[in-house]
Scaffold this motif. Structure first.
Motif, PDB file in Angstrom:
ATOM      1  N   ASN A 115       0.852  -1.401   0.120  1.00 34.01           N
ATOM      2  CA  ASN A 115       0.101  -0.098  -0.115  1.00 34.01           C
ATOM      3  C   ASN A 115       0.730   1.421  -0.049  1.00 34.01           C
ATOM      4  N   TYR A 116       2.002   0.984   0.284  1.00 31.27           N
ATOM      5  CA  TYR A 116       2.950   2.384   0.530  1.00 31.27           C
ATOM      6  C   TYR A 116       4.203   2.403  -0.141  1.00 31.27           C
ATOM      7  N   LEU A 117       5.156   1.199   0.135  1.00 32.60           N
ATOM      8  CA  LEU A 117       6.312   1.404  -0.326  1.00 32.60           C
ATOM      9  C   LEU A 117       6.798   0.876  -1.537  1.00 32.60           C
ATOM     10  N   ARG A 118       5.751  -0.096  -2.283  1.00 34.60           N
ATOM     11  CA  ARG A 118       6.130  -0.450  -3.763  1.00 34.60           C
ATOM     12  C   ARG A 118       6.578   0.690  -4.410  1.00 34.60           C
ATOM     13  N   PRO A 119       7.724   0.474  -5.324  1.00 34.95           N
ATOM     14  CA  PRO A 119       8.212   1.711  -6.296  1.00 34.95           C
ATOM     15  C   PRO A 119       7.078   1.969  -7.387  1.00 34.95           C
ATOM     16  N   ASP A 120       6.207   1.278  -7.447  1.00 30.74           N
ATOM     17  CA  ASP A 120       5.260   1.637  -8.883  1.00 30.74           C
ATOM     18  C   ASP A 120       3.827   2.110  -8.099  1.00 30.74           C
ATOM     19  N   ILE A 121       3.826   2.339  -6.923  1.00 28.58           N
ATOM     20  CA  ILE A 121       2.657   3.284  -6.269  1.00 28.58           C
ATOM     21  C   ILE A 121       2.595   4.471  -7.153  1.00 28.58           C
ATOM     22  N   LYS A 122       1.525   5.146  -7.539  1.00 31.45           N
ATOM     23  CA  LYS A 122       1.346   6.362  -8.037  1.00 31.45           C
ATOM     24  C   LYS A 122       0.483   7.071  -6.920  1.00 31.45           C
ATOM     25  N   ARG A 123       1.374   8.147  -6.517  1.00 33.41           N
ATOM     26  CA  ARG A 123       0.799   8.960  -5.818  1.00 33.41           C
ATOM     27  C   ARG A 123       0.148  10.395  -6.313  1.00 33.41           C
ATOM     28  N   GLY A 124      -0.485  11.111  -5.347  1.00 30.50           N
ATOM     29  CA  GLY A 124      -1.176  12.202  -5.832  1.00 30.50           C
ATOM     30  C   GLY A 124      -2.560  11.911  -6.097  1.00 30.50           C
ATOM     31  N   THR A 174      -3.478   1.407  -5.218  1.00 28.77           N
ATOM     32  CA  THR A 174      -3.849   0.180  -4.465  1.00 28.77           C
ATOM     33  C   THR A 174      -5.230   0.013  -4.103  1.00 28.77           C
ATOM     34  N   ASP A 175      -5.528  -1.105  -3.685  1.00 28.57           N
ATOM     35  CA  ASP A 175      -6.776  -1.413  -3.344  1.00 28.57           C
ATOM     36  C   ASP A 175      -7.448  -0.605  -2.264  1.00 28.57           C
ATOM     37  N   ASN A 176      -6.349  -0.349  -1.246  1.00 27.54           N
ATOM     38  CA  ASN A 176      -6.589   0.510   0.033  1.00 27.54           C
ATOM     39  C   ASN A 176      -6.955   1.842  -0.455  1.00 27.54           C
ATOM     40  N   GLU A 177      -6.157   2.339  -1.340  1.00 23.20           N
ATOM     41  CA  GLU A 177      -6.425   3.808  -1.872  1.00 23.20           C
ATOM     42  C   GLU A 177      -7.366   3.877  -2.379  1.00 23.20           C
ATOM     43  N   ILE A 178      -7.857   3.131  -3.322  1.00 22.17           N
ATOM     44  CA  ILE A 178      -9.385   3.305  -4.206  1.00 22.17           C
ATOM     45  C   ILE A 178     -10.277   3.195  -3.027  1.00 22.17           C
ATOM     46  N   LYS A 179     -10.294   2.236  -2.048  1.00 21.46           N
ATOM     47  CA  LYS A 179     -11.264   2.030  -1.243  1.00 21.46           C
ATOM     48  C   LYS A 179     -11.546   3.389  -0.178  1.00 21.46           C
ATOM     49  N   ASN A 180     -10.494   3.882  -0.051  1.00 20.75           N
ATOM     50  CA  ASN A 180     -10.629   5.370   0.696  1.00 20.75           C
ATOM     51  C   ASN A 180     -11.268   6.402  -0.320  1.00 20.75           C
ATOM     52  N   THR A 197      20.352  -7.786  -8.946  1.00 19.47           N
ATOM     53  CA  THR A 197      19.314  -8.766  -8.138  1.00 19.47           C
ATOM     54  C   THR A 197      17.918  -8.210  -8.259  1.00 19.47           C
ATOM     55  N   SER A 198      17.555  -7.220  -9.041  1.00 16.69           N
ATOM     56  CA  SER A 198      16.236  -6.816  -9.136  1.00 16.69           C
ATOM     57  C   SER A 198      15.375  -7.668 -10.307  1.00 16.69           C
ATOM     58  N   THR A 199      14.474  -7.981  -9.872  1.00 20.25           N
ATOM     59  CA  THR A 199      13.637  -8.789 -10.659  1.00 20.25           C
ATOM     60  C   THR A 199      12.534  -8.182 -11.063  1.00 20.25           C
ATOM     61  N   ASP A 200      11.848  -8.720 -12.145  1.00 21.22           N
ATOM     62  CA  ASP A 200      10.586  -8.043 -12.544  1.00 21.22           C
ATOM     63  C   ASP A 200       9.563  -8.552 -11.545  1.00 21.22           C
ATOM     64  N   HIS A 201       9.886  -9.568 -10.884  1.00 17.44           N
ATOM     65  CA  HIS A 201       8.757  -9.986 -10.040  1.00 17.44           C
ATOM     66  C   HIS A 201       8.594  -9.094  -8.723  1.00 17.44           C
ATOM     67  N   ASP A 202       9.962  -8.696  -8.327  1.00 22.79           N
ATOM     68  CA  ASP A 202       9.796  -7.928  -7.278  1.00 22.79           C
ATOM     69  C   ASP A 202       9.580  -6.586  -7.572  1.00 22.79           C
ATOM     70  N   PHE A 203       9.883  -6.119  -8.457  1.00 18.22           N
ATOM     71  CA  PHE A 203       9.430  -4.604  -8.844  1.00 18.22           C
ATOM     72  C   PHE A 203       8.713  -4.616 -10.346  1.00 18.22           C
ATOM     73  N   PRO A 204       7.345  -5.255 -10.258  1.00 19.50           N
ATOM     74  CA  PRO A 204       6.819  -5.432 -11.659  1.00 19.50           C
ATOM     75  C   PRO A 204       6.449  -4.143 -12.452  1.00 19.50           C
ATOM     76  N   ALA A 205       6.329  -3.346 -11.657  1.00 17.50           N
ATOM     77  CA  ALA A 205       5.972  -2.040 -12.367  1.00 17.50           C
ATOM     78  C   ALA A 205       7.066  -1.071 -12.644  1.00 17.50           C
ATOM     79  N   ALA A 206       8.220  -1.441 -12.662  1.00 19.84           N
ATOM     80  CA  ALA A 206       9.579  -0.697 -12.900  1.00 19.84           C
ATOM     81  C   ALA A 206       9.115   0.121 -14.345  1.00 19.84           C
TER      82      ALA A 206
END
Length: 268
Positions: free
Chosen positions: A59-68, A100-106, A191-200
């Motif tokens: 909900n917060y730390l994923r690098p692909d989170i879009k803020r604003g 995120t689902d949480n953000e959308i829910k809010n 070591t970064s993988t697409d799985h770890d950061f799918p939205a790079a």
DNA sequence: AAACAATCCAACCGCGATCCA
DNA sequence: CTGGATCGCGGTTGGATTGTT
């Protein structure tokens, strides 16, 4: 079955995350991924339960989170999808890259629920029998860039807690700023993988046309029913492979995209 | 300026689903 | 097949912030 005890019974920390905790979690996931959330906090040296770590990450730390603020497009998408799907926030979130689902829910509970109710009232008052608000033409939607902010999330509600007031949550935790991510992400890119950061990949192109994304079914995991159905549809195979559990299927059906072909579909 | 009300949103909780030995 | 472990989802809460009186 017996539930595993959670945080409070294990003497683990609860409440808001500190910048230090965030950094530990991000660094750990970057280096090792998150194979086992329950084991993660112990391995990472965090006094949190795995559940809390997972929530914080997703909900917060994923690098692909879009803020604003949510764009008008996004709000419209949420309204449409909620109309179709109800409170299936994670499914709705899957169609809104970076949200995120949480953000959308809010957002739903704080802004859109009122709008939906108002729309419902309007439609009743107008005595028309449309069940849903018709989506605006794509040409109109495209007039708004993804940076456009909605009237609801900015001024009309007083902007009490808009992201203008809190422009970037990272800025409120001293450690978190732009350089934070560049440091973390450049620490060991091998070591970064697409799985770890799918939205790079998502970082480059923001979100252009949510309605288009319904059809393309991007962002779903490999092998998902939605992806299979969308791929089949794209390949003109919709008639031979139809996933009736697919949200895309129902969306397209209900919005009329495929109505003309409905009679040709195989029986459920 | 202070008190109160309203709003926002991060985080928690409980449950069902899924995985796996 | 069974049952324990884990994950993910949706509902809810509570503290912080902002607006109003």
């Amino acid at each position: 079955m017996v539930r595993a005890p959670c945080c409070e019974k294990m003497g683990l920390k609860k409440g808001p995350w500190s910048g230090e905790e965030d950094q530990i979690l991000v660094n750990y996931i970057h280096l090792h991924g998150h194979g086992n959330w329950r084991a993660l906090p112990k391995l990472a040296g965090l006094l949190r339960c795995g559940k809390s770590c997972r929530l914080r990450w997703t909900n917060y730390l994923r690098p692909d989170i879009k803020r604003g603020n949510f764009s008008l497009q996004e709000e419209h998408t949420i309204l449409e999808l909620h109309n179709l799907l109800g409170n299936r926030w994670s499914t709705i979130a899957a169609k809104l890259p970076g949200r995120t689902d949480n953000e959308i829910k809010n957002v739903w509970h704080t802004h859109l629920k009122k709008r939906a109710a108002a729309n419902h009232d309007d439609s009743n008052n107008n005595n028309n029998h449309q069940q849903r608000v018709a989506p605006p033409p794509a040409s109109l939607l495209r007039q708004y860039s993804s940076d456009d902010v909605s009237s609801l999330t900015t001024g009309d509600n007083g902007g009490a807690q808009s992201n203008d007031a809190k422009p970037d949550d990272f800025s409120s935790t001293e450690e978190m700023d732009e350089s934070f991510w560049s440091e973390v992400l450049s620490a060991d890119s091998s070591t970064s993988t697409d799985h770890d950061f799918p939205a790079a990949e998502l970082g480059s192109g923001l979100y252009d046309d949510p309605l288009a994304s319904f059809v393309s079914s991007e962002g779903d995991g490999p092998g998902s029913g939605e992806e299979a159905a969308a791929a089949a549809a794209a390949a003109g195979l919709a008639h031979s492979i139809v996933d009736y559990t697919s949200m895309d299927f129902w969306y397209n059906l209900l919005t009329g995209d495929n109505n003309k072909e409905l009679s040709e579909l195989p029986p459920i």
